[in-house]
Scaffold this motif. Structure first.
Motif: not given
Length: 455
Positions: A9-14, A347-360, A388-395
């Motif tokens: 759910v959350v990417m490896v930061l190693a 940023s060119q695609t509406p409705g992808t704020d959750l995808q962006a949060a993963y990348v961030v 929070r809005r996506a109810e993704n506690a791991a993220l």
């Protein structure tokens, strides 16, 4: 979704973390003391999609008349309401609360008459078993759903018989859902959402959908407003079991005009199909069984295909994101270039704020590791509400832990300690066991340059 990717759910930061951590006093205290109580999300409802009904109709047809393999289905199927559901096996403590919230949402947002019972003749049986039992039944599945069975034993007996073949169904009467009972609460909930949605609704996944659980990228794991509209449309009185694709296509404009009137006024957007070659490359990069070299090669191939297709949407972003993950441990600077490309296309695609949060989580981790706490916090803060809005506690917990380390670098140690402590209740829901929560805390703490320098 039979082949739900075992994609974290959350990417490896190693890729930019130190190999050892020297705890600061606040972290040392947290690593030795009992963790705070687990947090969970309150009942909520999703925002309605803002897109053309013409696009939604095309999505509905692709979701209901094709399997993930690409095989076409001859007829539309659904349950006749009311639908009954029961839970068997050894359900974990959190399952009932999350299931009750989900059933409430299906009734209120999708208009589906579904209720939980204890009767053995329920339409849907959710059996909670160990992860090992699920893998013995289907090695690549985290959880799955099968028609005309009510237990794993029943599935093993019938698995190669016609009654468990989705393509041969004429209507839905009995289904078995198999959920792991020894994983994190969030993974249990995610399986409930994905498999119950498939049990009562679409059988296909589409990578082109940016805001849906009916997408194997596993970004959305809680039913979205689009998903609820698809389910509500599937149970509209104008549809019936046995309808052909053409018959459903003729009925959809009228159904969607009633169910989603705002979509009548939205112009349709051109959509390209997702070629099987890109899907195969993506599955190799993220699925089980491949070597690291094979994963990197597949990720590069997916990115090449996305560029060749001329995509500028979330699929192009996902390709860069995957490739960034594949090269991060050996070449973190190149990985960051791919993450920046991913953010550009999102940023060119509406409705992808959750995808962006993963990348961030990756770009902010990189800024933190390079001693740029202001930059890290500037990236993190807008994403907290997204998670929070996506109810993704791991993220959410990972973003909060990153924020805590950035606050620490800014000299705001008391505030950092408060944010870190608050994150752990979410981490307990997102990651489950105490050792997994502490490991995540230590992993993020290792990004702090003060930790790497022993400060």
């Amino acid at each position: 979704m039979f082949n739900r990717f075992m994609f974290p759910v959350v990417m490896v930061l190693a890729g930019c973390a130190a190999s050892s951590v020297r705890d600061m006093p606040t972290r040392a205290q947290l690593s030795q003391s009992p963790l705070p109580p687990m947090k969970s999300f309150a009942a909520t409802s999703a925002r309605a999609p803002v897109r053309s009904n013409a696009n939604i109709a095309a999505d509905f047809l692709a979701l209901h008349f094709e399997l993930e393999s690409g095989r076409e289905l001859p007829a539309f199927t659904r349950f006749e309401q009311p639908i009954t559901l029961r839970v068997t096996g050894a359900p974990p403590p959190n399952l009932q609360n999350d299931l009750s919230q989900l059933l409430g949402r299906l009734r209120s947002e999708a208009g589906i008459n579904i209720r939980q019972v204890t009767d053995s003749n329920a339409n849907i049986t959710i059996e909670a078993v160990s992860r090992d039992e699920i893998r013995r039944a289907l090695p690549q599945a985290a959880c799955f759903v099968v028609p005309n069975v009510s237990s794993l034993a029943d599935f093993r007996h019938k698995r190669r018989k016609p009654e468990t073949n989705w393509a041969l169904l004429s209507e839905r009467r009995e289904l078995g859902i198999f959920i792991p009972n020894d994983v994190s609460p969030q993974e249990v909930r995610d399986c409930l959402h994905e498999e119950l949605a498939q049990a009562i609704g679409p059988l296909n996944d589409l990578y082109r959908l940016p805001d849906s659980v009916f997408n194997d990228d596993n970004v959305h794991t809680v039913l979205t407003g689009f998903d609820m509209l698809i389910l509500r449309t599937g149970y509209d009185p104008a549809l019936r079991n046995g309808m052909t694709r053409d018959e459903v296509a003729k009925a959809l404009p009228g159904i969607l005009a009633r169910q989603n009137p705002r979509g009548v006024r939205v112009a349709a957007r051109p959509v390209s199909k997702t070629p099987r070659s890109w899907i195969n490359a993506t599955q190799t990069a993220l699925g089980p069984g491949a070597t690291q070299t094979q994963r990197r090669k597949a990720a590069k191939e997916a990115t090449r295909i996305a560029q060749q297709q001329g995509w500028t949407d979330h699929r192009r972003a996902f390709s860069h994101y995957i490739l960034g993950r594949m090269v991060q441990s050996g070449d973190p600077e190149t990985a960051q270039q791919h993450y920046r490309s991913a953010l550009y296309y999102l940023s060119q695609t509406p409705g992808t704020d959750l995808q962006a949060a993963y990348v961030v989580t990756q770009t902010a981790a990189y800024a933190l590791a390079n001693g740029q706490p202001d930059e890290a916090r500037q990236q993190i803060r807008p994403q907290l509400q997204v998670a929070r809005r996506a109810e993704n506690a791991a993220l959410l917990s990972t973003l909060m832990l990153l924020d805590a380390e950035a606050l620490d670098l800014q000299g705001q140690r008391d505030k950092a300690a408060d944010v870190r402590l608050d994150s752990l209740g979410w981490a307990r829901y997102g990651f489950g066991s105490d050792w997994a929560v502490r490991a995540r805390m230590q992993e993020v703490a290792a990004l702090n340059p003060r930790q790497q320098l022993g400060g």
